[in-house]
Structures are given as structure tokens and as C-alpha cells.
Design a protein around this motif. Structure first.
Motif, short mmCIF file in Angstrom:
data_model
loop_
_atom_site.label_atom_id
_atom_site.label_comp_id
_atom_site.label_asym_id
_atom_site.label_seq_id
_atom_site.Cartn_x
_atom_site.Cartn_y
_atom_site.Cartn_z
N GLU A 200 0.82 -1.20 0.00
CA GLU A 200 0.00 0.00 0.00
C GLU A 200 0.86 1.26 0.00
O GLU A 200 0.57 2.23 -0.72
CB GLU A 200 -0.93 0.00 1.22
N GLU A 201 1.93 1.27 0.81
CA GLU A 201 2.81 2.44 0.85
C GLU A 201 3.48 2.67 -0.50
O GLU A 201 3.55 3.80 -1.00
CB GLU A 201 3.88 2.25 1.92
N VAL A 202 3.97 1.59 -1.09
CA VAL A 202 4.67 1.71 -2.36
C VAL A 202 3.74 2.22 -3.45
O VAL A 202 4.05 3.16 -4.18
CB VAL A 202 5.31 0.37 -2.75
N LEU A 203 2.57 1.59 -3.58
CA LEU A 203 1.63 2.01 -4.61
C LEU A 203 1.21 3.47 -4.43
O LEU A 203 0.98 4.18 -5.40
CB LEU A 203 0.41 1.09 -4.63
N GLY A 204 1.16 3.92 -3.18
CA GLY A 204 0.79 5.30 -2.91
C GLY A 204 1.85 6.30 -3.33
O GLY A 204 1.55 7.50 -3.48
N GLN A 205 3.08 5.84 -3.53
CA GLN A 205 4.17 6.73 -3.94
C GLN A 205 4.48 6.65 -5.43
O GLN A 205 5.31 7.42 -5.93
CB GLN A 205 5.44 6.38 -3.15
N VAL A 206 3.82 5.75 -6.13
CA VAL A 206 4.09 5.59 -7.55
C VAL A 206 3.33 6.66 -8.34
O VAL A 206 2.10 6.79 -8.22
CB VAL A 206 3.69 4.17 -8.03
#
Length: 299
Positions: A200-206
Motif C-alpha cells: 500500500e505504501e509503495v503504490l501510494g508513492q508511484v
């Protein structure tokens, strides 16, 4: 985004991936129907074979035989004379599903993997790019990649560019005559450095998630943006010079240039990429549009 006429080529897919143009037709995998098919430009599909453990990237060896990724058991399969066989087992080098590939002129296969359990929501980990030589041997040629995905090789065979779907970038390497990769450098920066750990964190930064892609004759890459619901034409450095939106309610997860003049852009569209949503239904579509610059390089 550019307003282009989109033509529906094929409906009824689970999740289309790995599109290629060869011998006057499209070739495409479908994750959740477990099929590899040929599709004529007017939309007639012929299923060639099934891959139980989920097909993905497609390419051709020097002898003309087809190779396809078998994602969940980390194998490359070879299809020749109507039969499927194991070409290479990459399980030792995979942290997640095996994924997309590109084949160079000598028949060497470059293939990445997810790096972690994406569908299960596992913490994000970097992955490697593997080279499979014509004798079936496997060599890790690059590491520390954030979900290496669609890749292209320039027409002179001297540069390989790979998208990092969860890294906001394309990364390039000099491709040596022996298949070695060197001079790693950023080809396109599409957003800030991604620092999250959970999915979730990664997808939120993409910002832009480069997925399946194609190179054109002006050295730009048409890239499916897996979080942006579009395909984007990306210049070296990272400027987006054109984009084409998916049909309403759809995302785009792979694309390819083909057609008789190399200017037809095929887009693999679905509402999302999550297995639990896509596997039970048949909502994926292939659509196409015409662009101004023809295909170049590989795939």
C-alpha cells in the motif's frame, strides 16, 4: 491526454499481457484464462496452448520457436512443433512471480520477476533481471530493481531499457556482445524515489508505473502506466510527450506497436490487476489506435 479513436479488437479476456506483433497477427497471453493466443487485426482469436501456472511475457528464440513465461512456477517454456517443454527453471532467482521478457538477436532471454508477493499484499522487495542463454543456463545480470517489468532493446542491439513498475523510472544498460549488462544508468525519471515497504505504501508513492512497453523509431517508449489508466509516450529523460487514455473504467497494463506499418498501438486493458477480481470474470479487452511513429527494436 490525446483524443484518439480506439478500436475494440477483442473482448472476453481475463487479463491480457505480453502483446507482440509477428507474422501478420498479434500474439498475447491471458493470465487468468491461462492461454496464449494469436489474434488477427480484425479480432479473430486462435488459442495456441494453455499454461497452467499463468502465462506472461512472450518472445522468439533464434530458431523461431516461441518462449513464454510460466509465472507461478518460475519457468520459461518453449513451444515448438505443437509441444510445450521446459526451457529453463528460474526458481532459485525469483522472489515473486516471473514476469515479462525480451529476447535479443542472439536468442538470449532477459526476464524479471515481481520480487515479492504482490497479490498477497507482501512487503515490497527489490528483484533481479535474469539472462537465459541458448543452452538454458541462467545468470543474474542486474539486481536491486523495483519490480522489473517491460523491457526493450534498441535496434543496434547495444542498449537494454527496463521499466521499474514500482520505482517511478526506466533503467538502461549497455548490452554487450556476450550478453553482459554494464553502465547502468537512469533512462527516464518519472517520479520521486519510492521508499515505502508495504504494498500500500509503495503504490501510494508511484506516480507512473511503467508496465508492458514498446520502442519507436524516434527512440521514445510507449509505456502502459499501470496506475494511470493510460499509455504514455516517454522521451529519454522522462518527459511524457503524448498519452492515450484507456476506455472508461479501465486500466492499461501492457502495450505494443505493430500492424503492417508498425504504427498500430495495441493496448491490454482491464478494470484492475488484482487476481481475486480478474480471475472469476471476463472483462479484459484489447483495443488499438494509430500513432505517428513506427515500431523499432525488440520486442
Amino acid at each position: 491526454m490525446a483524443e484518439r479513436e480506439l478500436r475494440t479488437v477483442l473482448t472476453g479476456g481475463g487479463f491480457f499481457e505480453g502483446p507482440r506483433w509477428r507474422d501478420g497477427t498479434w500474439w498475447v497471453s491471458d493470465f487468468y484464462r491461462h492461454t496464449v493466443s494469436r489474434v488477427t487485426p480484425d479480432g479473430r482469436e486462435t488459442v495456441l496452448f494453455e499454461v497452467e501456472n499463468q502465462p506472461s511475457g512472450l518472445g522468439w528464440l533464434a530458431d523461431g520457436s516461441l518462449v513464454v513465461v510460466s509465472m507461478k512456477d518460475h519457468r520459461l517454456l518453449r513451444f515448438a512443433d505443437g509441444e510445450l517443454s521446459t526451457y529453463a527453471d528460474l526458481g532459485e532467482h525469483c522472489g515473486g512471480h516471473l514476469n515479462d521478457l525480451v529476447v535479443d538477436a542472439q536468442g538470449r532471454v532477459f526476464v524479471g520477476d515481481f520480487g515479492f508477493d504482490l497479490m498477497g499484499g507482501g512487503d515490497a522487495h527489490a528483484a533481479t533481471l535474469k539472462r537465459v542463454d541458448p543452452d538454458g543456463s541462467v545468470t543474474v545480470v542486474a539486481d536491486g530493481l523495483q519490480f522489473p517489468n517491460g523491457a526493450v532493446i534498441t535496434p543496434d542491439g547495444g542498449t537494454l531499457v527496463v521499466g521499474e513498475t514500482l520505482g517511478n523510472r526506466y533503467t538502461a544498460f549497455d548490452l554487450g556482445p556476450d550478453g553482459s549488462l554494464s553502465n547502468r544508468h537512469e533512462w527516464a525519471i518519472l517520479g520521486p524515489e519510492v521508499t515505502g515497504r508495504t504494498t500500500e505504501e509503495v503504490l501510494g508513492q508511484v506516480v507512473v508505473a511503467p508496465d508492458g512497453c514498446a520502442l519507436d523509431a524516434e527512440g521514445h517508449i510507449w509505456s502502459a502506466d499501470a496506475v494511470g489508466g493510460r499509455v504514455a509516450r516517454i522521451a529519454p529523460g522522462g518527459s511524457i510527450v503524448e498519452s492515450v487514455a484507456a476506455p472508461d473504467g479501465m486500466g492499461v497494463f501492457a502495450c505494443m506497436l505493430g500492424g503492417e506499418d508498425g504504427r498500430t498501438l495495441l493496448m491490454c486493458c482491464a478494470p484492475d490487476f488484482y487476481e481475486h477480481n480478474r480471475a472469476p470474470v471476463r472483462e479484459a479487452v484489447l483495443v488499438s489506435t494509430e500513432v505517428g511513429v513506427a515500431h523499432a527494436g525488440r520486442p
